[in-house]
Design a protein around this motif. Structure first.
Motif, PDB file in Angstrom:
ATOM      1  N   VAL A   7       0.825  -1.208   0.000  1.00 41.62           N
ATOM      2  CA  VAL A   7       0.000   0.000   0.000  1.00 41.62           C
ATOM      3  C   VAL A   7       0.859   1.259   0.000  1.00 41.62           C
ATOM      4  O   VAL A   7       0.435   2.311  -0.456  1.00 41.62           O
ATOM      5  CB  VAL A   7      -0.998  -0.027   1.178  1.00 41.62           C
ATOM      6  CG1 VAL A   7      -0.300   0.226   2.501  1.00 41.62           C
ATOM      7  CG2 VAL A   7      -2.125   0.966   0.953  1.00 41.62           C
ATOM      8  N   ASN A   8       2.099   1.157   0.463  1.00 40.31           N
ATOM      9  CA  ASN A   8       2.992   2.316   0.515  1.00 40.31           C
ATOM     10  C   ASN A   8       3.987   2.374  -0.642  1.00 40.31           C
ATOM     11  O   ASN A   8       4.814   3.266  -0.683  1.00 40.31           O
ATOM     12  CB  ASN A   8       3.785   2.298   1.830  1.00 40.31           C
ATOM     13  CG  ASN A   8       2.891   2.456   3.028  1.00 40.31           C
ATOM     14  OD1 ASN A   8       1.874   3.143   2.969  1.00 40.31           O
ATOM     15  ND2 ASN A   8       3.244   1.814   4.117  1.00 40.31           N
ATOM     16  N   ALA A   9       3.934   1.429  -1.543  1.00 41.79           N
ATOM     17  CA  ALA A   9       4.968   1.324  -2.574  1.00 41.79           C
ATOM     18  C   ALA A   9       4.522   1.921  -3.901  1.00 41.79           C
ATOM     19  O   ALA A   9       3.352   1.903  -4.247  1.00 41.79           O
ATOM     20  CB  ALA A   9       5.340  -0.134  -2.781  1.00 41.79           C
ATOM     21  N   ASP A  10       5.496   2.437  -4.646  1.00 41.41           N
ATOM     22  CA  ASP A  10       5.284   2.797  -6.043  1.00 41.41           C
ATOM     23  C   ASP A  10       5.704   1.568  -6.833  1.00 41.41           C
ATOM     24  O   ASP A  10       6.878   1.267  -6.957  1.00 41.41           O
ATOM     25  CB  ASP A  10       6.143   4.003  -6.415  1.00 41.41           C
ATOM     26  CG  ASP A  10       6.029   4.364  -7.888  1.00 41.41           C
ATOM     27  OD1 ASP A  10       5.198   3.751  -8.603  1.00 41.41           O
ATOM     28  OD2 ASP A  10       6.776   5.242  -8.328  1.00 41.41           O
ATOM     29  N   LEU A  11       4.736   0.844  -7.368  1.00 38.63           N
ATOM     30  CA  LEU A  11       5.008  -0.436  -8.013  1.00 38.63           C
ATOM     31  C   LEU A  11       5.345  -0.310  -9.492  1.00 38.63           C
ATOM     32  O   LEU A  11       5.736  -1.289 -10.121  1.00 38.63           O
ATOM     33  CB  LEU A  11       3.811  -1.374  -7.829  1.00 38.63           C
ATOM     34  CG  LEU A  11       3.415  -1.637  -6.379  1.00 38.63           C
ATOM     35  CD1 LEU A  11       2.180  -2.529  -6.335  1.00 38.63           C
ATOM     36  CD2 LEU A  11       4.553  -2.242  -5.597  1.00 38.63           C
ATOM     37  N   ALA A  12       5.205   0.876 -10.046  1.00 41.40           N
ATOM     38  CA  ALA A  12       5.491   1.071 -11.472  1.00 41.40           C
ATOM     39  C   ALA A  12       6.920   0.632 -11.781  1.00 41.40           C
ATOM     40  O   ALA A  12       7.853   0.916 -11.033  1.00 41.40           O
ATOM     41  CB  ALA A  12       5.299   2.527 -11.854  1.00 41.40           C
ATOM     42  N   GLY A  13       7.067  -0.104 -12.872  1.00 41.79           N
ATOM     43  CA  GLY A  13       8.385  -0.535 -13.299  1.00 41.79           C
ATOM     44  C   GLY A  13       8.863  -1.834 -12.682  1.00 41.79           C
ATOM     45  O   GLY A  13       9.970  -2.286 -12.981  1.00 41.79           O
ATOM     46  N   MET A  14       8.051  -2.443 -11.827  1.00 46.55           N
ATOM     47  CA  MET A  14       8.464  -3.727 -11.245  1.00 46.55           C
ATOM     48  C   MET A  14       8.473  -4.805 -12.317  1.00 46.55           C
ATOM     49  O   MET A  14       7.761  -4.732 -13.313  1.00 46.55           O
ATOM     50  CB  MET A  14       7.508  -4.142 -10.122  1.00 46.55           C
ATOM     51  CG  MET A  14       7.707  -3.373  -8.844  1.00 46.55           C
ATOM     52  SD  MET A  14       6.784  -4.099  -7.465  1.00 46.55           S
ATOM     53  CE  MET A  14       7.761  -5.560  -7.159  1.00 46.55           C
ATOM     54  N   SER A  15       9.259  -5.818 -12.098  1.00 42.27           N
ATOM     55  CA  SER A  15       9.291  -6.993 -12.964  1.00 42.27           C
ATOM     56  C   SER A  15       7.943  -7.704 -12.889  1.00 42.27           C
ATOM     57  O   SER A  15       7.183  -7.492 -11.947  1.00 42.27           O
ATOM     58  CB  SER A  15      10.384  -7.949 -12.497  1.00 42.27           C
ATOM     59  OG  SER A  15      11.636  -7.323 -12.583  1.00 42.27           O
ATOM     60  N   PRO A  16       7.660  -8.583 -13.858  1.00 40.33           N
ATOM     61  CA  PRO A  16       6.418  -9.355 -13.792  1.00 40.33           C
ATOM     62  C   PRO A  16       6.321 -10.111 -12.465  1.00 40.33           C
ATOM     63  O   PRO A  16       7.333 -10.536 -11.896  1.00 40.33           O
ATOM     64  CB  PRO A  16       6.539 -10.322 -14.964  1.00 40.33           C
ATOM     65  CG  PRO A  16       7.453  -9.631 -15.913  1.00 40.33           C
ATOM     66  CD  PRO A  16       8.436  -8.888 -15.061  1.00 40.33           C
ATOM     67  N   ILE A  17       5.096 -10.271 -11.996  1.00 38.50           N
ATOM     68  CA  ILE A  17       4.844 -10.860 -10.679  1.00 38.50           C
ATOM     69  C   ILE A  17       3.925 -12.065 -10.828  1.00 38.50           C
ATOM     70  O   ILE A  17       2.907 -11.993 -11.516  1.00 38.50           O
ATOM     71  CB  ILE A  17       4.174  -9.837  -9.746  1.00 38.50           C
ATOM     72  CG1 ILE A  17       5.074  -8.616  -9.543  1.00 38.50           C
ATOM     73  CG2 ILE A  17       3.802 -10.472  -8.412  1.00 38.50           C
ATOM     74  CD1 ILE A  17       4.375  -7.468  -8.836  1.00 38.50           C
ATOM     75  N   LEU A  18       4.256 -13.149 -10.139  1.00 39.16           N
ATOM     76  CA  LEU A  18       3.367 -14.284  -9.973  1.00 39.16           C
ATOM     77  C   LEU A  18       2.906 -14.280  -8.526  1.00 39.16           C
ATOM     78  O   LEU A  18       3.739 -14.262  -7.609  1.00 39.16           O
ATOM     79  CB  LEU A  18       4.073 -15.602 -10.281  1.00 39.16           C
ATOM     80  CG  LEU A  18       3.295 -16.861  -9.893  1.00 39.16           C
ATOM     81  CD1 LEU A  18       2.026 -17.006 -10.742  1.00 39.16           C
ATOM     82  CD2 LEU A  18       4.166 -18.096 -10.003  1.00 39.16           C
ATOM     83  N   ILE A  19       1.609 -14.299  -8.333  1.00 36.20           N
ATOM     84  CA  ILE A  19       1.044 -14.426  -6.994  1.00 36.20           C
ATOM     85  C   ILE A  19       0.315 -15.755  -6.956  1.00 36.20           C
ATOM     86  O   ILE A  19      -0.587 -15.994  -7.755  1.00 36.20           O
ATOM     87  CB  ILE A  19       0.098 -13.259  -6.671  1.00 36.20           C
ATOM     88  CG1 ILE A  19       0.889 -11.955  -6.657  1.00 36.20           C
ATOM     89  CG2 ILE A  19      -0.618 -13.507  -5.344  1.00 36.20           C
ATOM     90  CD1 ILE A  19       0.055 -10.727  -6.469  1.00 36.20           C
ATOM     91  N   LEU A  20       0.733 -16.615  -6.052  1.00 38.83           N
ATOM     92  CA  LEU A  20       0.129 -17.935  -5.906  1.00 38.83           C
ATOM     93  C   LEU A  20      -0.548 -17.980  -4.544  1.00 38.83           C
ATOM     94  O   LEU A  20       0.116 -18.052  -3.517  1.00 38.83           O
ATOM     95  CB  LEU A  20       1.197 -19.020  -6.027  1.00 38.83           C
ATOM     96  CG  LEU A  20       0.729 -20.454  -5.913  1.00 38.83           C
ATOM     97  CD1 LEU A  20      -0.270 -20.787  -7.019  1.00 38.83           C
ATOM     98  CD2 LEU A  20       1.908 -21.402  -5.967  1.00 38.83           C
ATOM     99  N   ASN A  21      -1.862 -17.880  -4.548  1.00 38.99           N
ATOM    100  CA  ASN A  21      -2.641 -17.876  -3.313  1.00 38.99           C
ATOM    101  C   ASN A  21      -3.123 -19.280  -2.985  1.00 38.99           C
ATOM    102  O   ASN A  21      -3.474 -20.044  -3.872  1.00 38.99           O
ATOM    103  CB  ASN A  21      -3.865 -16.965  -3.456  1.00 38.99           C
ATOM    104  CG  ASN A  21      -3.508 -15.506  -3.371  1.00 38.99           C
ATOM    105  OD1 ASN A  21      -2.695 -15.105  -2.557  1.00 38.99           O
ATOM    106  ND2 ASN A  21      -4.117 -14.702  -4.222  1.00 38.99           N
TER     107      ASN A  21
END
Length: 86
Positions: A7-21
């Motif tokens: 919630v506090n981060a600027d996520l622009a420009g991050m590498s691709p993300i995998l979220i495994l819930n």
């Protein structure tokens, strides 16, 4: 660290993300929210759910749920572009 609490981060420009819930995880909402924030910032996000799993199932790598998750992670990695060397 803002990346530990998105919630506090600027996520622009991050590498691709995998979220495994995990299917049975009280913290699943935070993964879904992080995915939404990253997508809103233009990051390529892939969200997967592991049926029948609970939080921490990868700590038991020989279990069926963990084996499926490991296969999902490997599949995602195989489909991701290689990093650009500097």
């Amino acid at each position: 660290d803002p990346y530990a609490f998105a919630v506090n981060a600027d996520l622009a420009g991050m590498s691709p993300i995998l979220i495994l819930n995990s299917e049975g995880d009280d913290q699943r909402y935070s993964g879904e929210e992080f995915a939404r924030q990253a997508a809103d910032a233009g990051v390529r996000v892939s969200v997967r759910y592991e049926p029948g799993s609970t939080h921490g199932h990868l700590d038991r790598p020989h279990g069926a749920e963990a084996q499926r998750s490991i296969a999902r992670i490997a599949e995602w990695l195989d489909g991701s572009p290689a990093p650009i060397a500097s």
